[in-house]
Design an enzyme around this catalytic site. Sequence first.
Site, PDB file in Angstrom:
ATOM      1  N   ASP A 180       0.836  -1.195   0.000  1.00 27.75           N
ATOM      2  CA  ASP A 180       0.000   0.000   0.000  1.00 27.75           C
ATOM      3  C   ASP A 180       0.873   1.247   0.000  1.00 27.75           C
ATOM      4  O   ASP A 180       2.035   1.214   0.411  1.00 27.75           O
ATOM      5  CB  ASP A 180      -0.909   0.016   1.232  1.00 27.75           C
ATOM      6  CG  ASP A 180      -1.912  -1.121   1.238  1.00 27.75           C
ATOM      7  OD1 ASP A 180      -2.177  -1.677   0.155  1.00 27.75           O
ATOM      8  OD2 ASP A 180      -2.411  -1.458   2.323  1.00 27.75           O
ATOM      9  N   LYS A 181       0.293   2.350  -0.416  1.00 27.36           N
ATOM     10  CA  LYS A 181       1.029   3.607  -0.553  1.00 27.36           C
ATOM     11  C   LYS A 181       1.853   3.942   0.683  1.00 27.36           C
ATOM     12  O   LYS A 181       3.015   4.339   0.574  1.00 27.36           O
ATOM     13  CB  LYS A 181       0.037   4.741  -0.837  1.00 27.36           C
ATOM     14  CG  LYS A 181       0.665   6.127  -0.900  1.00 27.36           C
ATOM     15  CD  LYS A 181      -0.396   7.194  -1.109  1.00 27.36           C
ATOM     16  CE  LYS A 181       0.215   8.586  -1.076  1.00 27.36           C
ATOM     17  NZ  LYS A 181      -0.798   9.657  -1.212  1.00 27.36           N
TER      18      LYS A 181
END
Length: 328
Positions: A142-143
């Site tokens: 995830d970011k």
Amino acid sequence: MNNETISVQLSANTEPHHFGGRLDQVVAELFSDYSRSRLKTWILEGKVTVNGEVCIIPRQKLKGDECIEIDAKLEQEVTHAPEKMDINIVYEDDAIIVINKPQDVVVHPGAGNPSGTLLNALLAHAPEIDKVPRAGIVHRLDKDTTGLMVVAKTLSAQTHLVEQLQSRTMGREYEAISQGTFIAGGVIDEPMGRHATKRTLMAVRELGKPAVTHYRVIEKFRAFTHLRLKLDTGRTHQIRVHLAHIRHPIVGDPVYGGRPRLPKGASEHFIETLRGFNRQALHAIQLTLIHPVTKEEMRFHADYPSDFANLLDAVREDTQIHGLDDLD
């Protein structure tokens, strides 16, 4: 530029609230990663089955207890621009690159992030990976999750790495700081799927895909726990959703964590540290794989990023001041 022919195999079960709904409308809800026009085309081309029977009528009404499957090919021309960016490369040879991803970096371009991604940086660093589907990226973080990722530089290497992911022979271990205290380690075996109403989010769903997360306690704190986690499966947001499901969300998770619960008597400094930690406290700390060429086992480790280490110090200091038993 990549010309990619992607095999699309999807499966989902309808639910009671789909009773009376049209096939094209229901598949648009169940498979929201694809456009309505693309899904309708697949229906008309006979690529969609309902309970094993091909259905080419978009307006067909459903009963709410069907299994819908899609088996199609998606050919697309993908062009991404190389962009010079700093990459923390842990290891690289002719077959693979292992990266320690920082926070606030999106792995793959998408809606809202057409550039400035890890993929753009990889194309600038190793232009030859443009010939590999998805520029060699075989798994994502995830970011705002930090830590280790492996990227394939050749199609053969990518094939081997994907096989390891699917057979669960690639070891991916994470560390997290979660809210609440655990008595001991355990296993979360709960299926996951798209959230019923918030389609960009994931959730534990009875009819979702299998998802298994193992966890053990590294250190207990006052109102928090430092965990080591290992995945048997790799569902989107899996660790974040599973820990939130058992009411121990990851500290700082802006989507699944809710507002941080402040322990009784916490100092102003500790409160500021918690409130200032504006990402999920999740770090991919260890990666184990079989090298696709040499067939040797390789193990990589990524130290905590500074913000994770500082948060860990803060919860440890709070516990030293108040003690484990001084809980609100």
